[in-house]
Design an enzyme around this catalytic site. Sequence first.
Site, PDB file in Angstrom:
ATOM      1  N   LYS A   1       0.829  -1.211   0.000  1.00  0.00           N
ATOM      2  CA  LYS A   1       0.000   0.000   0.000  1.00  0.00           C
ATOM      3  C   LYS A   1       0.858   1.252   0.000  1.00  0.00           C
ATOM      4  CE  LYS A   1      -4.564  -1.268   1.373  1.00  0.00           C
ATOM      5  NZ  LYS A   1      -5.694  -1.097   2.260  1.00  0.00           N
TER       6      LYS A   1
ATOM      7  N   LYS B   1      -3.982 -10.162  -7.114  1.00  0.00           N
ATOM      8  CA  LYS B   1      -5.238 -10.394  -6.392  1.00  0.00           C
ATOM      9  C   LYS B   1      -6.405  -9.581  -6.966  1.00  0.00           C
ATOM     10  CE  LYS B   1      -5.896  -8.302  -2.409  1.00  0.00           C
ATOM     11  NZ  LYS B   1      -5.868  -7.843  -1.018  1.00  0.00           N
TER      12      LYS B   1
ATOM     13  N   LYS C   1     -10.770  -4.621  -4.844  1.00  0.00           N
ATOM     14  CA  LYS C   1     -11.937  -3.758  -4.992  1.00  0.00           C
ATOM     15  C   LYS C   1     -11.546  -2.346  -5.412  1.00  0.00           C
ATOM     16  CE  LYS C   1     -12.976  -4.228  -0.146  1.00  0.00           C
ATOM     17  NZ  LYS C   1     -11.981  -3.741   0.796  1.00  0.00           N
TER      18      LYS C   1
HETATM   19  P1  TYM Z   1     -10.498  -6.251   2.854  1.00  0.00           P
HETATM   20  O1  TYM Z   1     -11.532  -5.209   3.039  1.00  0.00           O
HETATM   21  O2  TYM Z   1      -9.371  -5.981   1.930  1.00  0.00           O
HETATM   22  O3  TYM Z   1     -11.159  -7.604   2.396  1.00  0.00           O
HETATM   23  C1  TYM Z   1     -12.280  -8.138   3.071  1.00  0.00           C
HETATM   24  C2  TYM Z   1     -12.201  -9.638   3.109  1.00  0.00           C
HETATM   25  O4  TYM Z   1     -12.125 -10.183   1.789  1.00  0.00           O
HETATM   26  C3  TYM Z   1     -10.988 -11.016   1.663  1.00  0.00           C
HETATM   27  N1  TYM Z   1     -10.457 -10.819   0.305  1.00  0.00           N
HETATM   28  C4  TYM Z   1     -10.280 -11.803  -0.585  1.00  0.00           C
HETATM   29  N2  TYM Z   1     -10.488 -13.129  -0.506  1.00  0.00           N
HETATM   30  C5  TYM Z   1     -10.223 -13.869  -1.598  1.00  0.00           C
HETATM   31  N3  TYM Z   1      -9.744 -13.341  -2.766  1.00  0.00           N
HETATM   32  C6  TYM Z   1      -9.526 -12.017  -2.873  1.00  0.00           C
HETATM   33  N4  TYM Z   1      -9.079 -11.505  -4.014  1.00  0.00           N
HETATM   34  C7  TYM Z   1      -9.797 -11.188  -1.759  1.00  0.00           C
HETATM   35  N5  TYM Z   1      -9.684  -9.856  -1.538  1.00  0.00           N
HETATM   36  C8  TYM Z   1     -10.094  -9.653  -0.270  1.00  0.00           C
HETATM   37  C9  TYM Z   1     -10.009 -10.519   2.706  1.00  0.00           C
HETATM   38  O5  TYM Z   1      -9.076 -11.520   3.061  1.00  0.00           O
HETATM   39  C10 TYM Z   1     -10.939 -10.161   3.831  1.00  0.00           C
HETATM   40  O6  TYM Z   1     -11.280 -11.293   4.580  1.00  0.00           O
HETATM   41  N6  TYM Z   1      -7.851  -5.674   7.004  1.00  0.00           N
HETATM   42  C11 TYM Z   1      -9.023  -6.269   6.446  1.00  0.00           C
HETATM   43  C12 TYM Z   1     -10.314  -5.794   7.106  1.00  0.00           C
HETATM   44  C13 TYM Z   1     -10.324  -5.984   8.588  1.00  0.00           C
HETATM   45  C14 TYM Z   1     -10.567  -7.205   9.265  1.00  0.00           C
HETATM   46  C15 TYM Z   1     -10.498  -6.871  10.660  1.00  0.00           C
HETATM   47  C16 TYM Z   1     -10.810  -8.508   8.865  1.00  0.00           C
HETATM   48  C17 TYM Z   1     -10.148  -5.017   9.522  1.00  0.00           C
HETATM   49  N7  TYM Z   1     -10.248  -5.535  10.774  1.00  0.00           N
HETATM   50  C18 TYM Z   1     -10.664  -7.864  11.632  1.00  0.00           C
HETATM   51  C19 TYM Z   1     -10.992  -9.497   9.846  1.00  0.00           C
HETATM   52  C20 TYM Z   1     -10.914  -9.160  11.212  1.00  0.00           C
HETATM   53  C21 TYM Z   1      -9.106  -5.896   4.985  1.00  0.00           C
HETATM   54  O7  TYM Z   1      -8.549  -4.925   4.550  1.00  0.00           O
HETATM   55  O8  TYM Z   1      -9.912  -6.695   4.277  1.00  0.00           O
END
Ligand code: TYM
Length: 333
Positions: free
Chosen positions: A114, A196, A199
């Site tokens: 990032k 990956k 979004k």
């Molecule tokens: P974030 O918002 O990037 O993604 C949300 C969830 O989606 C999963 N994910 C994916 N899984 C499979 N293939 C992909 N291409 C893909 N892109 C995203 C992520 O692994 C995630 O589970 N830091 C976290 C958000 C967060 C969080 C937490 C999660 C903040 N606090 C506490 C769990 C527990 C994040 O940026 O996810």
Amino acid sequence: MDDKKIIFSGIQPTGCITLGNYVGALKNWVDLQHDYHCLFSVVDLHSITVRQDPKLLRKRCMEFLTQYLAAGIDGEENIVYFQSHVPGHAELGWILNCYTYMGELNRMTQFKDKSAKHADNINAGLFTYPVLMAADILLYQTDLVPVGVDQKQHLELARDIAGRFNGIYGDVFKVPEAFIPKEGARIMSLQDPTSKMSKSDPNVNGFISILDDTDTIMRKFKKAVTDSDGLIAYSDDKPGIKNLINIYSAITHKTPDEVVAEFDGMGYGQFKTAVGEVVSDELRPIRERYEDLSKNKDYITKIYTQGAQRAAGMARRTLNKVKRKVGYVDGVL
Ligand code: TYM
């Protein structure tokens, strides 16, 4: 409380909820929601590590929470809320900052990625982001965290921080486990299958939004980048086809080998159409429920208000314990 274990998970309100978020996380939340006490948060505090337009952010936060419900999360049975409505996240985040080493944060690959992407805004929040994430989880004595594989390193850090704190003060935090799906833990971009599905990808053809309509989904899969040898096989040398097999497999609950057998001898065109169809069938009811739910703002407000109230009660219990252990004088609030 009964003996059900606790789940916490969240999605950052940036871009849109993608097929990657859905198969990596959201779909599993839906599958697990009745067997655990679950907290599903729209983690809005995290999203401002990258600059956001305030009007858009507010709108997107509502849309994300509505999509959790549209995907099948029961907002009455589970705690569905906005992270910024529960002050305990930031409070515990601060305390845990003082139990986390710079060296640990320096090793986080997501920080490296990032900060390369946002070189003009490498703020301290971006660096300490994984500590806030650890606080999100530890605040609720969470047992299980359903996430995609990209969050594994952050989860391991949360476990290390919990272990370190417990080592000093006794058993304060539950040490959480990750729940990472076998198929679909890392869905790749449809335009660049070596990176990956994200979004915030500026190329909309790289990702599927869970609200995309059937025509858009079919078009994006048709355009998906593959190789040219025409063989449907599950191999690292064929990242585009492997990704499509993973998607099909995650949605249909078939193993990659079964998928390969099912499409044996068929062409890429036919296979892409089949993947598009299963994805579109899976997402159609979500899109329809979303359209209905978004008309019902009062219901959504009720869900996130009661969600925050219930979450705040649980958070308070952990925070009081933490503050006493650290050595703060009991407060009046
Ligand atoms: P974030 O918002 O990037 O993604 C949300 C969830 O989606 C999963 N994910 C994916 N899984 C499979 N293939 C992909 N291409 C893909 N892109 C995203 C992520 O692994 C995630 O589970 N830091 C976290 C958000 C967060 C969080 C937490 C999660 C903040 N606090 C506490 C769990 C527990 C994040 O940026 O996810």
